[in-house]
Design an enzyme around this catalytic site. Structure first.
Site, short mmCIF file in Angstrom:
data_model
loop_
_atom_site.label_atom_id
_atom_site.label_comp_id
_atom_site.label_asym_id
_atom_site.label_seq_id
_atom_site.Cartn_x
_atom_site.Cartn_y
_atom_site.Cartn_z
N ASP A 190 13.74 70.00 23.71
CA ASP A 190 13.34 70.21 25.17
C ASP A 190 12.66 68.83 25.54
OD1 ASP A 190 10.80 69.05 23.01
OD2 ASP A 190 9.94 71.51 22.96
N HIS A 233 8.27 67.46 22.51
CA HIS A 233 8.28 67.26 21.68
C HIS A 233 8.64 66.60 20.11
CE1 HIS A 233 6.23 71.20 22.95
NE2 HIS A 233 5.17 70.70 22.41
N SER A 249 0.27 70.90 20.56
CA SER A 249 1.58 71.71 20.63
C SER A 249 1.98 69.95 19.48
CB SER A 249 2.61 72.02 20.84
OG SER A 249 2.92 71.29 21.99
N GLY A 281 0.09 74.19 22.94
CA GLY A 281 -0.31 75.15 24.40
C GLY A 281 -1.90 75.02 24.95
N ASN A 286 -1.15 68.95 28.24
CA ASN A 286 -0.96 70.43 28.84
C ASN A 286 -1.60 70.38 30.05
OD1 ASN A 286 0.90 71.35 26.61
ND2 ASN A 286 -0.58 71.55 25.18
#
Length: 208
Positions: free
Chosen positions: A179, A182, A33, A70, A98
């Site tokens: 968040d 990102h 991502s 993801g 991740n």
């Protein structure tokens, strides 16, 4: 005169061939991502902004977005063959964030990153590894096992290295989405500016 015309024709054909070769140069960004453009407006993702930066510096190259939100290093390895076509000249590998967020085994991450790099290099594709750092809340032992992965693999397989993809952006609220993980559009700009010299080195290596 005929000889002059012939020489000019040969030069034109040669230059045309070189131009076509440059225009056909393809750089694939294989990642998660962080490069897929997560929650960003169209055109604000890393591959798109990298394309603009390279074009602005006179490089004739197509940057392909092969980012999947993801994705883990295992996911990147499983889709390697269809995400990176036979016409790819160079690849930026940005995977592993991740893995660390989920606390997956660093040994598994290492094996996946190494397998991806080794398979690409075996096909003559130049590679730039965009490194990641483990979240410090996972403890020092995890970080000691995870952090060196990218430098070790790059050295073993003659790949280029950008040590930390989020350099200058991580933990800066002004450069990240709500968040906190990102990059926002401004954050992507910082990443592109920071990594650009290594990307240009990658292009030079692939074109040599």
């Amino acid at each position: 005169m005929n000889r002059l015309i012939a020489c000019l024709a040969f030069l034109l054909i040669t230059l045309t061939g070189l131009s076509a070769k440059a225009d056909d140069f393809k750089l694939v960004v294989l990642g998660d991502s962080l490069v897929a453009g997560y929650q960003l407006p169209a055109g604000d993702g890393f591959p798109e902004k990298l394309q603009k930066a390279l074009t602005g510096k006179g490089h004739s190259v197509e940057v392909v977005n092969a980012g999947v939100s993801g994705d883990t290093s295992s996911g990147g390895l499983s889709r390697l063959d269809w995400s990176v076509g036979e016409d790819a000249d160079a690849v930026i590998v940005e995977l592993g964030a991740n893995d660390a967020l989920r606390g997956l085994s660093p040994e598994t991450t290492r094996k996946n990153i190494e397998e991806i790099t080794s398979r690409l290099r075996a096909k003559g594709v130049e590679v730039l590894l965009a490194g990641m750092l483990a979240p410090r809340n996972l403890g020092p032992e995890y970080a000691e096992a995870f952090d060196p992965i990218y430098a070790d693999v790059a050295k073993a397989h003659d790949a280029l290295l950008y040590p930390f993809f989020l350099e200058g952006v991580a933990l800066n609220p002004d450069l990240n989405l709500a968040d906190g993980m990102h990059p926002n559009s401004k954050g992507v700009d910082v990443i592109v500016d920071n990594i650009l010299p290594q990307v240009e080195a990658l292009l030079a290596k692939a074109q040599s």
